[in-house]
Design a protein around this motif. Structure first.
Motif, PDB file in Angstrom:
ATOM      1  N   MET A  34       0.833  -1.206   0.000  1.00 31.26           N
ATOM      2  CA  MET A  34       0.000   0.000   0.000  1.00 31.26           C
ATOM      3  C   MET A  34       0.870   1.259   0.000  1.00 31.26           C
ATOM      4  O   MET A  34       1.990   1.263   0.495  1.00 31.26           O
ATOM      5  N   TRP A  35       0.306   2.333  -0.565  1.00 30.70           N
ATOM      6  CA  TRP A  35       1.016   3.589  -0.744  1.00 30.70           C
ATOM      7  C   TRP A  35       0.715   4.551   0.414  1.00 30.70           C
ATOM      8  O   TRP A  35       0.240   4.152   1.462  1.00 30.70           O
ATOM      9  N   HIS A  36       0.956   5.817   0.161  1.00 35.22           N
ATOM     10  CA  HIS A  36       0.778   6.839   1.194  1.00 35.22           C
ATOM     11  C   HIS A  36      -0.693   7.092   1.523  1.00 35.22           C
ATOM     12  O   HIS A  36      -1.062   7.231   2.678  1.00 35.22           O
ATOM     13  N   GLY A  37      -1.536   7.170   0.481  1.00 30.70           N
ATOM     14  CA  GLY A  37      -2.941   7.518   0.690  1.00 30.70           C
ATOM     15  C   GLY A  37      -3.761   6.312   1.107  1.00 30.70           C
ATOM     16  O   GLY A  37      -4.648   5.861   0.365  1.00 30.70           O
ATOM     17  N   LEU A  38      -3.518   5.800   2.293  1.00 25.37           N
ATOM     18  CA  LEU A  38      -4.171   4.574   2.756  1.00 25.37           C
ATOM     19  C   LEU A  38      -5.692   4.676   2.762  1.00 25.37           C
ATOM     20  O   LEU A  38      -6.383   3.713   2.457  1.00 25.37           O
ATOM     21  N   THR A  39      -6.219   5.829   3.126  1.00 23.94           N
ATOM     22  CA  THR A  39      -7.670   5.966   3.316  1.00 23.94           C
ATOM     23  C   THR A  39      -8.371   6.643   2.143  1.00 23.94           C
ATOM     24  O   THR A  39      -9.594   6.785   2.162  1.00 23.94           O
ATOM     25  N   SER A  40      -7.608   7.066   1.131  1.00 25.28           N
ATOM     26  CA  SER A  40      -8.236   7.837   0.051  1.00 25.28           C
ATOM     27  C   SER A  40      -7.693   7.518  -1.327  1.00 25.28           C
ATOM     28  O   SER A  40      -8.313   7.908  -2.319  1.00 25.28           O
ATOM     29  N   GLY A  41      -6.555   6.837  -1.422  1.00 24.04           N
ATOM     30  CA  GLY A  41      -5.949   6.617  -2.724  1.00 24.04           C
ATOM     31  C   GLY A  41      -5.777   5.166  -3.120  1.00 24.04           C
ATOM     32  O   GLY A  41      -5.317   4.879  -4.232  1.00 24.04           O
ATOM     33  N   GLU A  42      -6.147   4.253  -2.258  1.00 19.14           N
ATOM     34  CA  GLU A  42      -6.027   2.828  -2.555  1.00 19.14           C
ATOM     35  C   GLU A  42      -7.297   2.316  -3.245  1.00 19.14           C
ATOM     36  O   GLU A  42      -8.352   2.963  -3.183  1.00 19.14           O
ATOM     37  N   PRO A  43      -7.230   1.146  -3.862  1.00 22.33           N
ATOM     38  CA  PRO A  43      -8.460   0.508  -4.347  1.00 22.33           C
ATOM     39  C   PRO A  43      -9.445   0.311  -3.194  1.00 22.33           C
ATOM     40  O   PRO A  43      -9.040   0.219  -2.025  1.00 22.33           O
ATOM     41  N   ASP A  44     -10.724   0.251  -3.507  1.00 20.42           N
ATOM     42  CA  ASP A  44     -11.761   0.200  -2.472  1.00 20.42           C
ATOM     43  C   ASP A  44     -11.550  -0.933  -1.471  1.00 20.42           C
ATOM     44  O   ASP A  44     -11.768  -0.746  -0.269  1.00 20.42           O
ATOM     45  N   ASP A  45     -11.126  -2.104  -1.941  1.00 20.00           N
ATOM     46  CA  ASP A  45     -10.939  -3.235  -1.026  1.00 20.00           C
ATOM     47  C   ASP A  45      -9.872  -2.919   0.022  1.00 20.00           C
ATOM     48  O   ASP A  45     -10.026  -3.271   1.201  1.00 20.00           O
ATOM     49  N   ASN A  46      -8.799  -2.274  -0.389  1.00 18.10           N
ATOM     50  CA  ASN A  46      -7.742  -1.909   0.561  1.00 18.10           C
ATOM     51  C   ASN A  46      -8.225  -0.866   1.555  1.00 18.10           C
ATOM     52  O   ASN A  46      -7.910  -0.928   2.753  1.00 18.10           O
ATOM     53  N   ILE A  47      -8.980   0.119   1.062  1.00 20.10           N
ATOM     54  CA  ILE A  47      -9.498   1.154   1.956  1.00 20.10           C
ATOM     55  C   ILE A  47     -10.418   0.537   3.002  1.00 20.10           C
ATOM     56  O   ILE A  47     -10.370   0.914   4.190  1.00 20.10           O
ATOM     57  N   GLU A  48     -11.230  -0.423   2.595  1.00 13.56           N
ATOM     58  CA  GLU A  48     -12.113  -1.087   3.558  1.00 13.56           C
ATOM     59  C   GLU A  48     -11.317  -1.843   4.613  1.00 13.56           C
ATOM     60  O   GLU A  48     -11.694  -1.864   5.792  1.00 13.56           O
ATOM     61  N   ILE A  49     -10.209  -2.456   4.227  1.00 15.08           N
ATOM     62  CA  ILE A  49      -9.346  -3.144   5.193  1.00 15.08           C
ATOM     63  C   ILE A  49      -8.805  -2.160   6.216  1.00 15.08           C
ATOM     64  O   ILE A  49      -8.822  -2.409   7.424  1.00 15.08           O
ATOM     65  N   VAL A  50      -8.321  -1.020   5.729  1.00 17.86           N
ATOM     66  CA  VAL A  50      -7.736  -0.017   6.628  1.00 17.86           C
ATOM     67  C   VAL A  50      -8.781   0.508   7.604  1.00 17.86           C
ATOM     68  O   VAL A  50      -8.539   0.578   8.816  1.00 17.86           O
ATOM     69  N   PHE A  51      -9.966   0.871   7.097  1.00 17.00           N
ATOM     70  CA  PHE A  51     -10.992   1.406   7.993  1.00 17.00           C
ATOM     71  C   PHE A  51     -11.543   0.343   8.933  1.00 17.00           C
ATOM     72  O   PHE A  51     -11.927   0.648  10.066  1.00 17.00           O
ATOM     73  N   SER A  52     -11.571  -0.890   8.501  1.00 15.32           N
ATOM     74  CA  SER A  52     -11.982  -1.968   9.405  1.00 15.32           C
ATOM     75  C   SER A  52     -11.032  -2.055  10.592  1.00 15.32           C
ATOM     76  O   SER A  52     -11.468  -2.222  11.746  1.00 15.32           O
ATOM     77  N   ASP A  53      -9.738  -1.899  10.327  1.00 16.17           N
ATOM     78  CA  ASP A  53      -8.745  -1.911  11.416  1.00 16.17           C
ATOM     79  C   ASP A  53      -8.917  -0.704  12.332  1.00 16.17           C
ATOM     80  O   ASP A  53      -8.824  -0.820  13.562  1.00 16.17           O
ATOM     81  N   ILE A  54      -9.159   0.464  11.743  1.00 15.91           N
ATOM     82  CA  ILE A  54      -9.324   1.687  12.538  1.00 15.91           C
ATOM     83  C   ILE A  54     -10.548   1.576  13.443  1.00 15.91           C
ATOM     84  O   ILE A  54     -10.491   1.880  14.643  1.00 15.91           O
ATOM     85  N   ILE A  55     -11.656   1.146  12.880  1.00 17.72           N
ATOM     86  CA  ILE A  55     -12.894   1.056  13.648  1.00 17.72           C
ATOM     87  C   ILE A  55     -12.780   0.004  14.748  1.00 17.72           C
ATOM     88  O   ILE A  55     -13.242   0.210  15.875  1.00 17.72           O
ATOM     89  N   ALA A  56     -12.119  -1.126  14.442  1.00 15.15           N
ATOM     90  CA  ALA A  56     -11.923  -2.157  15.463  1.00 15.15           C
ATOM     91  C   ALA A  56     -11.080  -1.622  16.612  1.00 15.15           C
ATOM     92  O   ALA A  56     -11.363  -1.900  17.793  1.00 15.15           O
ATOM     93  N   TRP A  57     -10.058  -0.831  16.293  1.00 10.20           N
ATOM     94  CA  TRP A  57      -9.200  -0.256  17.343  1.00 10.20           C
ATOM     95  C   TRP A  57     -10.001   0.720  18.205  1.00 10.20           C
ATOM     96  O   TRP A  57      -9.907   0.692  19.438  1.00 10.20           O
ATOM     97  N   LEU A  58     -10.787   1.586  17.569  1.00 14.13           N
ATOM     98  CA  LEU A  58     -11.600   2.545  18.316  1.00 14.13           C
ATOM     99  C   LEU A  58     -12.642   1.826  19.176  1.00 14.13           C
ATOM    100  O   LEU A  58     -12.815   2.142  20.364  1.00 14.13           O
ATOM    101  N   ASP A  59     -13.342   0.868  18.570  1.00 13.81           N
ATOM    102  CA  ASP A  59     -14.386   0.145  19.306  1.00 13.81           C
ATOM    103  C   ASP A  59     -13.830  -0.510  20.567  1.00 13.81           C
ATOM    104  O   ASP A  59     -14.463  -0.489  21.632  1.00 13.81           O
ATOM    105  N   LYS A  60     -12.657  -1.088  20.459  1.00 10.41           N
ATOM    106  CA  LYS A  60     -12.066  -1.781  21.611  1.00 10.41           C
ATOM    107  C   LYS A  60     -11.804  -0.815  22.755  1.00 10.41           C
ATOM    108  O   LYS A  60     -11.943  -1.164  23.930  1.00 10.41           O
ATOM    109  N   ARG A  61     -11.455   0.414  22.417  1.00 10.10           N
ATOM    110  CA  ARG A  61     -11.089   1.380  23.454  1.00 10.10           C
ATOM    111  C   ARG A  61     -12.274   2.128  24.038  1.00 10.10           C
ATOM    112  O   ARG A  61     -12.123   2.826  25.042  1.00 10.10           O
ATOM    113  N   ILE A  62     -13.442   1.958  23.476  1.00  8.76           N
ATOM    114  CA  ILE A  62     -14.630   2.524  24.120  1.00  8.76           C
ATOM    115  C   ILE A  62     -15.441   1.457  24.835  1.00  8.76           C
ATOM    116  O   ILE A  62     -16.266   1.766  25.684  1.00  8.76           O
ATOM    117  N   GLU A  63     -15.183   0.200  24.522  1.00  7.64           N
ATOM    118  CA  GLU A  63     -15.931  -0.888  25.146  1.00  7.64           C
ATOM    119  C   GLU A  63     -15.255  -1.420  26.398  1.00  7.64           C
ATOM    120  O   GLU A  63     -15.903  -2.028  27.245  1.00  7.64           O
TER     121      GLU A  63
END
Length: 348
Positions: A261-290
């Protein structure tokens, strides 16, 4: 999940009008996420994907265009003092946190590229205030491979107060090397709110000094954080994120490097890669509020008077991307240094 998008203008302590926006779920949000965009970028369009994804998962998301960036007023991408950006974001974000409906919510910073530096410096202003940060290819250290020669810095420093706004810093068009997906790349290139000219002298030096200062104080980072970086990033060095992870004093810290993956992880990758990145971000956030074993809440201070709203200016409201009939108003990068000389990438 349904959410509402709103826009509003505020005025900072220097009297400059700044653009702000927010993506709000209709129910009480899980937590608050505050966006810090990269150099030359903006929130309403470029970071729309981030705002909508997080809002769809129940987070209230707030963004602000720095002075001179996006839809905010000021000389285009002129950073007289990096502290001005940090202070504007800090005041605005805390004014949101102090609102009654948000006072008991957990608070997270989200920074991309230069916005990562902004987020880390906001954290330093109140080390126990924030419950965590998501840092995407952050500007927090200059790679030894591309650090400018001290003589170059000395020469430019001698004239920075004489020609501070001159666009004389050598710059490459980083869009081609930052955003992998060609369709997304062209959308970014045609975003009229994104600055794509050469960096101004004072701006480049302010970002350089900020990077070097952060590099010397990485051990002072204590908040929980998740740092993400593309292994094929040629704009910022993945080793920069590794240095942050290794040297930070945070007990709760996570790093993930994405092969290919390149620099634009959340805006410049193919859709499948962007979904992987945001899935990781949301999982990290969810864990820290639960999990209550993570960071405890610090009381929110009283609202700061340093940010002035424009109550007479109606906000732009959309619901899930669609504008409903108007019924009310809401008043409530540095991307890297390349080559032996100082080259600043001007797209982020």
């Amino acid at each position: 999940m349904e959410f509402e998008y709103q826009e509003e203008f505020i005025r900072n302590s220097r009297g400059v009008q700044l653009f702000t926006c927010r993506w709000l779920p209709f129910h009480s949000p899980k937590a608050l996420v505050f966006l810090c965009h990269g150099y030359g970028m903006e929130c309403s369009e470029f970071m729309k994907g981030c705002g909508t994804r997080l809002a769809n998962y129940g987070y209230a998301v707030f963004g602000i265009d720095y002075e001179g960036h996006g839809r905010s007023l000021g000389a285009r991408c002129y950073i007289k003092k990096f502290d001005n950006i940090v202070n504007d974001c800090d005041h605005f974000f805390k004014s949101i946190c102090s609102q009654e409906e948000y006072r008991e919510k957990r608070r997270f910073l989200y920074g991309e590229s230069m916005g990562g530096a902004v987020a880390l410096l906001i954290h330093k202003k109140g080390p126990t205030f924030w419950h965590g940060a998501v840092l995407v290819a952050p500007m927090c250290k200059i790679s030894e491979k591309v650090k400018p020669h001290p003589m170059v810095i000395t020469i430019l420093t001698k004239v920075e107060d004489i020609i501070p706004k001159w666009k004389i810093v050598p710059a490459k068009d980083v869009i081609d090397s930052a955003f992998k997906d060609p369709v997304k790349r062209e959308e970014i290139r045609h975003n009229k709110f994104i600055y794509q000219d050469k960096p101004r002298l004072k701006t480049a030096l302010e970002m350089l000094r900020t990077s070097m200062s952060l590099e010397d104080s990485l051990s002072e980072v204590t908040l929980p954080f998740f740092v993400l970086h593309g292994e094929a990033d040629t704009v910022t060095d993945p080793e920069v994120s590794r240095a942050l992870y290794e040297r930070a004093s945070s007990v709760d810290k996570t790093i993930k490097l994405y092969p290919g993956m390149w620099h634009g992880l959340t805006s410049g990758e193919p859709d499948d890669n962007i979904e992987i990145v945001f899935s990781d971000i949301i999982a990290w956030l969810d864990k820290r509020i639960e999990d209550d074993s993570f960071v405890k809440l610090q009381p929110v201070p009283n609202p700061t008077p340093a940010i002035e709203q424009f109550p007479a200016m109606a906000s732009n409201v959309t619901i899930n991307g669609q504008k409903p009939p108007k019924t009310r108003s809401h008043a409530s990068y540095l991307c890297g240094w390349k080559g032996r000389r100082m080259h600043h990438h001007s797209a982020m």
